[in-house]
Design an enzyme around this catalytic site. Structure first.
Site, PDB file in Angstrom:
ATOM      1  N   ALA A   1      51.276  56.960   2.285  1.00 17.96           N
ATOM      2  CA  ALA A   1      52.510  57.382   1.625  1.00 17.96           C
ATOM      3  C   ALA A   1      53.694  56.536   2.097  1.00 17.96           C
ATOM      4  CB  ALA A   1      52.769  58.857   1.901  1.00 17.96           C
TER       5      ALA A   1
ATOM      6  N   TYR B   1      54.266  53.204   2.364  1.00 19.55           N
ATOM      7  CA  TYR B   1      53.490  52.105   1.781  1.00 19.55           C
ATOM      8  C   TYR B   1      53.121  50.961   2.725  1.00 19.55           C
ATOM      9  CZ  TYR B   1      54.375  54.054  -2.919  1.00 19.55           C
ATOM     10  OH  TYR B   1      54.429  54.853  -4.038  1.00 19.55           O
TER      11      TYR B   1
ATOM     12  N   CYS C   1      44.374  46.595   4.018  1.00 22.87           N
ATOM     13  CA  CYS C   1      43.452  45.986   3.069  1.00 22.87           C
ATOM     14  C   CYS C   1      41.999  46.247   3.470  1.00 22.87           C
ATOM     15  CB  CYS C   1      43.671  44.479   3.026  1.00 22.87           C
ATOM     16  SG  CYS C   1      45.176  43.963   2.186  1.00 22.87           S
TER      17      CYS C   1
ATOM     18  N   GLU D   1      39.607  44.060   3.575  1.00 26.31           N
ATOM     19  CA  GLU D   1      39.116  43.007   4.463  1.00 26.31           C
ATOM     20  C   GLU D   1      39.499  43.302   5.911  1.00 26.31           C
ATOM     21  OE1 GLU D   1      40.810  42.753   1.639  1.00 26.31           O
ATOM     22  OE2 GLU D   1      40.465  40.825   0.632  1.00 26.31           O
TER      23      GLU D   1
ATOM     24  N   CYS E   1      44.050  38.833  -0.697  1.00 26.26           N
ATOM     25  CA  CYS E   1      45.485  38.553  -0.632  1.00 26.26           C
ATOM     26  C   CYS E   1      45.741  37.471   0.427  1.00 26.26           C
ATOM     27  CB  CYS E   1      46.262  39.822  -0.312  1.00 26.26           C
ATOM     28  SG  CYS E   1      46.249  40.324   1.419  1.00 26.26           S
TER      29      CYS E   1
HETATM   30 ZN    ZN Z   1      44.617  41.736   1.975  1.00 27.27          ZN
END
Ligand code: ZN
Length: 147
Positions: free
Chosen positions: A62, A64, A69, A71, A102
């Site tokens: 929540a 953010y 991720c 990975e 990313c």
């Molecule tokens: Zn990532």
């Protein structure tokens, strides 16, 4: 650990032969993703020289920026198990467009992989693209730069 890997300890010579297993692991863990905000679920699976596969999913929050991720989760599991080398990576992402790691995760992988390490990008139907880490992260900075 001396950080050197000359290949003598590797039992995985042909990581592409394990792609089906990596895909299955990533697809399974993707189902556990905690992504109530983006609804963008990601599963990641890593293969190590010992032949073990580690997986992770994205975990949103929540607050953010505290999300993580897939990975990163897989790498944390690998390191917690005492392993320090990645010989292949596979991600499965939601969405119509093919998702790839990313930028931050490309660097996370760089810490433990060779530039030639394959990174497979998949959707629910299977692998749709294969890259080397160097293709995803050219002119990169890695542990060797610190001597
Ligand atoms: Zn990532």
């Amino acid at each position: 650990m001396d950080g050197n890997h000359n290949g003598d300890d590797q039992t995985v010579d042909q990581p592409h032969e394990r792609v089906d297993e990596l895909f299955a692991a990533a697809l399974a863990v993707q189902q556990n993703a905690h992504a109530p905000y983006s609804n963008y679920r990601v599963g990641a699976a890593l293969l190590t020289p010992s032949g073990r596969i580690f997986s992770g999913c994205n975990v949103e929050n929540a607050a953010y920026p505290q999300g993580a991720c897939a990975e990163a989760g897989a790498i944390a599991a690998m390191v917690a198990a005492g392993e320090r080398e990645i010989v292949a990576v596979l991600t499965v992402c939601d969405g119509e467009q093919l998702g790839t790691c990313c930028g931050g995760c490309r660097q996370r992988i760089r810490e433990f992989a060779k530039l030639s390490t394959p990174v497979y990008a998949a959707d629910a139907s299977g692998v749709r693209a294969t890259f080397t880490l160097e293709e995803l992260l050219p002119h990169s900075f890695g542990p060797e730069h610190l001597g």
